[in-house]
Design a protein around this motif. Structure first.
Motif, PDB file in Angstrom:
ATOM      1  N   LEU A   9       0.863  -1.176   0.000  1.00 41.04           N
ATOM      2  CA  LEU A   9       0.000   0.000   0.000  1.00 41.04           C
ATOM      3  C   LEU A   9       0.900   1.227   0.000  1.00 41.04           C
ATOM      4  O   LEU A   9       1.830   1.310   0.819  1.00 41.04           O
ATOM      5  N   LEU A  23      -9.570   6.632   6.651  1.00 40.96           N
ATOM      6  CA  LEU A  23      -8.183   6.162   6.652  1.00 40.96           C
ATOM      7  C   LEU A  23      -7.294   7.276   6.126  1.00 40.96           C
ATOM      8  O   LEU A  23      -7.496   7.771   5.028  1.00 40.96           O
ATOM      9  N   THR A  26      -1.799   5.942   4.000  1.00 42.97           N
ATOM     10  CA  THR A  26      -1.119   4.870   4.712  1.00 42.97           C
ATOM     11  C   THR A  26      -0.170   4.116   3.788  1.00 42.97           C
ATOM     12  O   THR A  26      -0.516   3.809   2.659  1.00 42.97           O
ATOM     13  N   PHE A  38      -4.851  -6.549  11.679  1.00 45.47           N
ATOM     14  CA  PHE A  38      -5.199  -5.158  11.992  1.00 45.47           C
ATOM     15  C   PHE A  38      -5.958  -5.167  13.308  1.00 45.47           C
ATOM     16  O   PHE A  38      -6.997  -5.817  13.431  1.00 45.47           O
ATOM     17  N   LYS A  46      -9.627   0.020  10.636  1.00 48.27           N
ATOM     18  CA  LYS A  46      -9.079  -1.297  10.295  1.00 48.27           C
ATOM     19  C   LYS A  46      -9.931  -2.015   9.258  1.00 48.27           C
ATOM     20  O   LYS A  46      -9.415  -2.611   8.324  1.00 48.27           O
ATOM     21  N   THR A  48     -12.009  -0.524   7.126  1.00 45.17           N
ATOM     22  CA  THR A  48     -11.878   0.240   5.886  1.00 45.17           C
ATOM     23  C   THR A  48     -10.638  -0.207   5.129  1.00 45.17           C
ATOM     24  O   THR A  48     -10.671  -0.422   3.912  1.00 45.17           O
ATOM     25  N   CYS A  49      -9.550  -0.387   5.861  1.00 49.15           N
ATOM     26  CA  CYS A  49      -8.285  -0.802   5.247  1.00 49.15           C
ATOM     27  C   CYS A  49      -8.454  -2.166   4.577  1.00 49.15           C
ATOM     28  O   CYS A  49      -8.027  -2.368   3.434  1.00 49.15           O
ATOM     29  N   PRO A  59     -10.065   3.525  -3.094  1.00 51.97           N
ATOM     30  CA  PRO A  59      -9.329   4.529  -2.327  1.00 51.97           C
ATOM     31  C   PRO A  59      -9.391   5.912  -2.985  1.00 51.97           C
ATOM     32  O   PRO A  59      -9.753   6.020  -4.158  1.00 51.97           O
TER      33      PRO A  59
END
Lengths: 354, 265
Positions: A9, A23, A26, A38, A46, A48-49, A59
């Motif tokens: 990422l 987020l 990141t 996470f 977490k 969302t990631c 994103p």
């Protein structure tokens, strides 16, 4: 089986329509075959990631996501070849267990004979051969969890993504399935990303843990790093019980209400005031006359395998200690506190502002 | 004995009410198979009137069935995707759309029909065909289909089910057919029975929209009441009753099966 891919990422961020930034930008790298967890409270970003890696969310512009160097930032989830296990399992109620597990293979137009063979292989792997023809509403919570996992693994995904897969189960079952899941992930050797708010689950399953807070990474590290060397007060308190103590530094010692703590070996320079962390199980109770740090017992709870003791007067806040279960203690006793060597962790002040 | 009194009272009241409703219907059906109604049953029973109804009005019966099936097809093709969209994207826009769609239920059918005549009256071929009536019936029955399907879909976490299917590689159309439609099936079934029943019995709108060549069963009924002898009108009612009854019973069974399903965890 497949070893999965490495994931990278770069500047991945997510802002929702309402302007909420779930987020912050990141950067993160996940090694091939690694299990990354996470961990964080609800709303920390977490999930969302995880959803961004899955392709269930897109994103913000400028970030990039790649699997084994291949850019998948704008690839739809259907084409990402990721296995996903949901908290609610999302099993299809109109299909049997075998049909659920075979669905991804059917979509991929794999011939029925080969499909059958792989479904049977998955049923065996997850120990649910006997349930093959059952309807979903005839399964228990633990059985559903296994079917969901088998369905996700059946497509031989590049990454396995698990969103709180054990949260819907009761405590005893959760612990047993955690062990099974750990073994399965290791034997598959597949790159896995696991989201949870349960620190014990994170410690048990993760090769590395990413602690998240308010849409940003608070710390990344192996379970032991996170537990013994937290980078901030938030991490220290989130991953386990912690005594966070503040005091004045004089003559190489931290001076607290009930005495002093030697700072030798912590590498502290000449700060005037300091914040440190001590885990409850790393403090030994000793006779007060042998100690340089003392307090009075204000509460004792016997927990069977250990006991939890609250000591007041030792520091500004009560200090929690977890001694062995063989010690006879009474409220009002004066006790000496003796931290195990090397257990004192200095918490950087600046990271505590948030 | 004293305790039985309230029960007896309640029973009598129930029986009286039932008689009040049932006796006229029975009388009417009886009239349809009586030789000469004015002379009563003593004149003898006959199927002559039913045969006569078939000779005069068979086309209205077939047309009603055809219109009901076309209406069903249209409400399925429009209603199921619309209900799905309402459930997956609940927003102010979809709520307003839902209100607008429901409006024809509150507005008298005659007014809706008048509006349709004003708007489409110029398209002569369309206006003269049975499809014009189908269009009216779709306007009237669509909210019933959408509501039934949306209620069923709201009860399952359709969004997560779809995400699951997407993660396994299924594209939107495939997900809709494999996951959404089966999940909506109880609602689709209940909605379908509702639409067919309403369409077969619809009179208000249809009366305004029909032409002498596109009469439906209820319009034919009104026609026979006005211009035929009482026995024929009654026999016609009997035919209508025989057609609509199985649909009503099926609707009850479907509703019960649905309620039973929702009671399970």
């Amino acid at each position: 089986m497949t070893a999965g891919v490495s994931i990278e990422l770069k500047g991945i961020a997510k802002t929702y329509a309402g302007g909420v930034q779930a987020l912050k930008p990141t950067d993160l790298a996940v090694a091939r075959g690694e299990t990354l967890v996470f961990l964080g409270p609800s709303g920390c970003g977490k999930t969302t990631c995880l959803r961004l890696i899955a392709g269930l969310e897109m994103p913000d512009p400028n970030g990039s996501l790649s699997f084994d160097g291949e850019d998948v930032t704008r690839t739809e989830i259907e084409d990402r070849n990721v296995g996903m296990v949901f908290q609610s399992y999302a099993l299809f109620p109109n299909m049997s267990v075998a049909e659920n597990i075979g669905y991804g293979l059917k979509v991929r137009k794999i011939a029925p004979a080969e499909r059958d063979r792989r479904v049977r292989e998955m049923l065996a792997l997850c120990g649910i051969e006997a349930l093959s023809e059952r309807a979903i509403d005839q399964l228990s919570g633990g059985q559903r969890q296994r079917v969901a996992l088998a369905r996700a693994v059946a497509i031989r995904p590049r990454v396995l993504l698990l969103d709180e897969p054990l949260t819907a189960l009761d405590a005893a079952l959760r612990e047993r399935l955690r062990g099974e899941l750990d073994q399965l992930l290791r034997s598959l050797g597949i790159t896995s990303i696991y989201v949870t708010h349960d620190q014990a689950e994170a410690m048990a399953l993760g090769d590395r843990i990413v602690v998240m807070r308010q849409g940003a990474i608070a710390q990344i590290g192996a379970p032991r790093d996170i537990y013994f060397r937290p980078a901030s007060r938030f991490v220290a308190e989130f991953v386990g019980a912690a005594n966070v103590l503040s005091g004045e530094v004089r003559d190489g010692s931290l001076h607290l209400e009930g005495g002093k703590l030697a700072l030798a070996g912590t590498g502290v320079g000449h700060d005037r005031s300091l914040m440190v962390m001590l885990r409850p199980e790393s403090i030994r109770l000793i006779a007060p006359d042998q100690a340089v740090w003392r307090g009075r017992i204000s509460a004792v709870s016997f927990l069977g395998d250990r006991q939890r003791v609250t000591v007041t007067g030792a520091a500004a806040q009560p200090v929690t200690v977890e001694p062995g279960n063989d010690l006879e203690l009474a409220i009002g006793d004066l006790v000496g506190l003796d931290p195990a060597p090397g257990s004192l962790v200095v918490i950087p002040k600046e990271t505590d502002s948030a | 004995m004293r305790r039985r009194l309230p029960f007896m009272l309640a029973l009598s009241l129930t029986l009286l009410t039932a008689m009040f409703l049932v006796v006229p219907a029975l009388m009417s059906m009886l009239a349809g198979v009586t030789s000469v109604y004015a002379r009563g049953i003593s004149s003898g029973l006959t199927t002559e009137w039913i045969i006569e109804v078939w000779r005069l009005y068979a086309d209205t019966i077939w047309r009603s069935i055809l219109i009901a099936l076309l209406t069903l097809l249209a409400t399925l093709l429009i209603g199921v995707p619309v209900a799905y969209a309402f459930v997956v994207n609940p927003s102010r826009f979809t709520r307003i759309l839902d209100e607008i769609m429901t409006l024809p239920l509150a507005v008298p059918g005659l007014a809706v029909a008048l509006a349709m005549l004003q708007l489409y009256g110029g398209f002569t071929d369309f206006r003269r065909s049975s499809l014009f009536i189908v269009a009216g019936h779709v306007v009237f029955t669509l909210p019933f289909m959408v509501r039934a399907v949306a209620a069923t879909l709201s009860a399952v976490d359709i969004r997560t089910l779809e995400e699951g299917a997407a993660s396994l590689g299924a594209r939107p159309l495939r997900r809709f057919l494999d996951i959404v439609v089966p999940a909506a099936m109880p609602g689709i079934l209940a909605g379908s029975l509702m639409v067919v029943t309403l369409s077969i019995g619809e009179f208000n709108l249809t009366w305004m929209l029909h032409t002498p060549l596109t009469k439906t069963l209820p319009v034919g009924l009104a026609d026979s009441y006005a211009s035929m002898r009482l026995e024929i009108a009654s026999a016609y009612t009997l035919v209508f009753f025989i057609m609509i009854m199985p649909l009503l019973i099926a609707m009850q069974i479907a509703a019960r099966a649905n309620a039973g399903k929702e009671a399970l965890p």
